[in-house]
Design a protein around this motif. Sequence first.
Motif, PDB file in Angstrom:
ATOM      1  N   VAL A   1       0.804  -1.233   0.000  1.00  0.00           N
ATOM      2  CA  VAL A   1       0.000   0.000   0.000  1.00  0.00           C
ATOM      3  C   VAL A   1       0.829   1.272   0.000  1.00  0.00           C
ATOM      4  N   GLY A   2       2.161   1.171   0.095  1.00  0.00           N
ATOM      5  CA  GLY A   2       3.014   2.330  -0.125  1.00  0.00           C
ATOM      6  C   GLY A   2       3.093   2.645  -1.607  1.00  0.00           C
ATOM      7  N   ALA A   3       3.589   3.823  -1.951  1.00  0.00           N
ATOM      8  CA  ALA A   3       3.641   4.222  -3.362  1.00  0.00           C
ATOM      9  C   ALA A   3       4.338   3.191  -4.245  1.00  0.00           C
ATOM     10  N   PRO A   4       5.516   2.648  -3.871  1.00  0.00           N
ATOM     11  CA  PRO A   4       6.142   1.641  -4.731  1.00  0.00           C
ATOM     12  C   PRO A   4       5.267   0.394  -4.901  1.00  0.00           C
ATOM     13  N   GLY A   5       4.551  -0.011  -3.843  1.00  0.00           N
ATOM     14  CA  GLY A   5       3.673  -1.172  -3.947  1.00  0.00           C
ATOM     15  C   GLY A   5       2.493  -0.927  -4.870  1.00  0.00           C
ATOM     16  N   ILE A   6       1.932   0.287  -4.794  1.00  0.00           N
ATOM     17  CA  ILE A   6       0.826   0.642  -5.692  1.00  0.00           C
ATOM     18  C   ILE A   6       1.302   0.627  -7.138  1.00  0.00           C
ATOM     19  N   ILE A   7       2.495   1.175  -7.353  1.00  0.00           N
ATOM     20  CA  ILE A   7       3.050   1.201  -8.706  1.00  0.00           C
ATOM     21  C   ILE A   7       3.320  -0.224  -9.198  1.00  0.00           C
ATOM     22  N   GLN A   8       3.725  -1.114  -8.297  1.00  0.00           N
ATOM     23  CA  GLN A   8       3.920  -2.509  -8.696  1.00  0.00           C
ATOM     24  C   GLN A   8       2.587  -3.150  -9.100  1.00  0.00           C
ATOM     25  N   HIS A   9       1.494  -2.827  -8.373  1.00  0.00           N
ATOM     26  CA  HIS A   9       0.170  -3.316  -8.800  1.00  0.00           C
ATOM     27  C   HIS A   9      -0.088  -2.904 -10.254  1.00  0.00           C
ATOM     28  N   LEU A  10       0.189  -1.637 -10.554  1.00  0.00           N
ATOM     29  CA  LEU A  10      -0.045  -1.126 -11.908  1.00  0.00           C
ATOM     30  C   LEU A  10       0.824  -1.852 -12.926  1.00  0.00           C
ATOM     31  N   ARG A  11       2.089  -2.037 -12.591  1.00  0.00           N
ATOM     32  CA  ARG A  11       3.008  -2.681 -13.526  1.00  0.00           C
ATOM     33  C   ARG A  11       2.600  -4.129 -13.787  1.00  0.00           C
ATOM     34  N   GLU A  12       2.103  -4.806 -12.751  1.00  0.00           N
ATOM     35  CA  GLU A  12       1.671  -6.198 -12.930  1.00  0.00           C
ATOM     36  C   GLU A  12       0.421  -6.290 -13.802  1.00  0.00           C
ATOM     37  N   LEU A  13      -0.467  -5.300 -13.688  1.00  0.00           N
ATOM     38  CA  LEU A  13      -1.681  -5.298 -14.499  1.00  0.00           C
ATOM     39  C   LEU A  13      -1.401  -4.900 -15.942  1.00  0.00           C
ATOM     40  N   ASP A  14      -0.516  -3.910 -16.101  1.00  0.00           N
ATOM     41  CA  ASP A  14      -0.242  -3.394 -17.450  1.00  0.00           C
ATOM     42  C   ASP A  14       1.188  -2.880 -17.505  1.00  0.00           C
ATOM     43  N   PRO A  15       2.149  -3.756 -17.877  1.00  0.00           N
ATOM     44  CA  PRO A  15       3.563  -3.359 -17.884  1.00  0.00           C
ATOM     45  C   PRO A  15       3.854  -2.179 -18.809  1.00  0.00           C
ATOM     46  N   ASP A  16       3.014  -1.955 -19.802  1.00  0.00           N
ATOM     47  CA  ASP A  16       3.257  -0.874 -20.763  1.00  0.00           C
ATOM     48  C   ASP A  16       2.324   0.313 -20.549  1.00  0.00           C
ATOM     49  N   SER A  17       1.744   0.415 -19.383  1.00  0.00           N
ATOM     50  CA  SER A  17       0.774   1.479 -19.128  1.00  0.00           C
ATOM     51  C   SER A  17       1.415   2.862 -19.288  1.00  0.00           C
ATOM     52  N   PRO A  18       0.747   3.782 -19.994  1.00  0.00           N
ATOM     53  CA  PRO A  18       1.268   5.152 -20.092  1.00  0.00           C
ATOM     54  C   PRO A  18       1.218   5.890 -18.759  1.00  0.00           C
ATOM     55  N   MET A  19       0.537   5.316 -17.768  1.00  0.00           N
ATOM     56  CA  MET A  19       0.516   5.939 -16.441  1.00  0.00           C
ATOM     57  C   MET A  19       1.815   5.716 -15.683  1.00  0.00           C
ATOM     58  N   LEU A  20       2.636   4.776 -16.133  1.00  0.00           N
ATOM     59  CA  LEU A  20       3.928   4.524 -15.493  1.00  0.00           C
ATOM     60  C   LEU A  20       4.935   5.588 -15.925  1.00  0.00           C
ATOM     61  N   HIS A  21       5.625   6.175 -14.934  1.00  0.00           N
ATOM     62  CA  HIS A  21       6.601   7.225 -15.218  1.00  0.00           C
ATOM     63  C   HIS A  21       7.955   6.865 -14.607  1.00  0.00           C
ATOM     64  N   GLY A  22       8.474   5.699 -14.966  1.00  0.00           N
ATOM     65  CA  GLY A  22       9.801   5.292 -14.511  1.00  0.00           C
ATOM     66  C   GLY A  22       9.901   5.279 -13.003  1.00  0.00           C
ATOM     67  N   ASN A  23      10.939   5.939 -12.474  1.00  0.00           N
ATOM     68  CA  ASN A  23      11.159   6.002 -11.031  1.00  0.00           C
ATOM     69  C   ASN A  23      10.445   7.170 -10.363  1.00  0.00           C
ATOM     70  N   ASP A  24       9.680   7.927 -11.121  1.00  0.00           N
ATOM     71  CA  ASP A  24       9.005   9.107 -10.572  1.00  0.00           C
ATOM     72  C   ASP A  24       7.685   8.671  -9.920  1.00  0.00           C
ATOM     73  N   GLN A  25       7.742   8.420  -8.607  1.00  0.00           N
ATOM     74  CA  GLN A  25       6.556   7.954  -7.893  1.00  0.00           C
ATOM     75  C   GLN A  25       5.421   8.974  -7.959  1.00  0.00           C
ATOM     76  N   THR A  26       5.758  10.244  -7.762  1.00  0.00           N
ATOM     77  CA  THR A  26       4.734  11.291  -7.729  1.00  0.00           C
ATOM     78  C   THR A  26       3.978  11.360  -9.040  1.00  0.00           C
ATOM     79  N   ALA A  27       4.706  11.340 -10.151  1.00  0.00           N
ATOM     80  CA  ALA A  27       4.067  11.433 -11.463  1.00  0.00           C
ATOM     81  C   ALA A  27       3.182  10.218 -11.727  1.00  0.00           C
ATOM     82  N   THR A  28       3.631   9.033 -11.317  1.00  0.00           N
ATOM     83  CA  THR A  28       2.830   7.831 -11.548  1.00  0.00           C
ATOM     84  C   THR A  28       1.556   7.849 -10.708  1.00  0.00           C
TER      85      THR A  28
END
Length: 386
Positions: free
Chosen positions: A247-274
């Motif tokens: 439930v921390g930001a990196p964990g939420i981003i991992q949920h997103l990456r697992e659902l859609d590795p190519d999602s345009p919502m992913l912004h590399g290492n920029d947690q805030t932008a993602t």
Amino acid sequence: MRSVIAESTASRQRIAGETGLSLATVATVVGELITAGLLVEVGFEDSAGRPRGLVAVAPAGGVLIGVDVAETYVRVDLFDAALHFLDGVEERLHPEENRPEQVVGHIVAAIRAVLQRAGIPARRVLGAGISVPGQVDRDGGVSVFAPNWNWHDIPLRGLLVESLGIPLHLDNPLRAAVVAELWFGAGRRREDVIVLTLGTGVGAGLAFGGALYRGATNSAGEWGHTTLVLDGRPCHCGGRGCVETYVGAPGIIQHLRELDPDSPMLHGNDQTATIDALAHGADTGHPTALKVIAETARYLGAAVANLVNLVNPETVVLSSWVTARLGEPLLTEVQAVVTRHALRRPLTAVRIVRSTLSGDPVSLGAATLALEGFLSGITGGRSGRR
């Protein structure tokens, strides 16, 4: 001071009623605060008997600084003695900027910048509260363990005093966030309160009987490092399956990456932008964003239900920057999950809400801790019920 700040002006009689202290004790402490320049007499209020003298926070009573050091930014806010916001400066921390000297450099630069911009000399600073992630020895001024930076026993206050020369009070965001809610937010006039900070890291600030609970080693509230999934995701603390990893930001981003590795919502290492992109996606009904928030809420709600069953609080407050960005969609899902998992009796007594404090609750709480430290020096540590 909490009573006077809440009411803007207050009589000694009203303060006694609010705090449960005797009128004689209130009169003594108010006298000490007037002598210290924090309170001033401002006239009288009508009463059935003799007019009652009113006091208020002195406009020239000095300033307080609150510093919120997170894994991705350093936020420094300037407040007057009534904890009204005056000015603020924020500096981004890049992922590789995690050595103590780098973080100290950002803190010092931001404090100097906000004081210079406001035209306030350092001698007017009553104190600065410095909130840093992880476990903190507040008496020794040491960052004992910050797992996301791999810090161990860093004498942070000593490093800062060398450059700043102002009274410093070191603590962590869990303590700062719950103090802010007790003084100004959803915890005011409440007895048993939990404040959950959701950012890069995750934790729980605890208050019992209306007072901050620290634990034996100032380590209470490391809820983010309790086990949610046996043999689950690896955590920076060395464990696996911790709440923070889901439930921390990196964990939420991992949920997103697992659902859609190519999602345009992913912004590399920029947690805030993602996280911002996820929030925007949820607002526009994007199915992947909604699934990520639902999955996050499933884990978060189960972990909150455990706290509700264990502690039986009146109020649970979701706070910090991830909560602020994901907002009502996250809160609504969490409330539904908690309803399914918490026991009926404690569930009927609890409110689960988002923080409504404006600005940065952690910097506000850190400045409040600095004020409490200054007051402790004046009054010798005397306090009331709270």
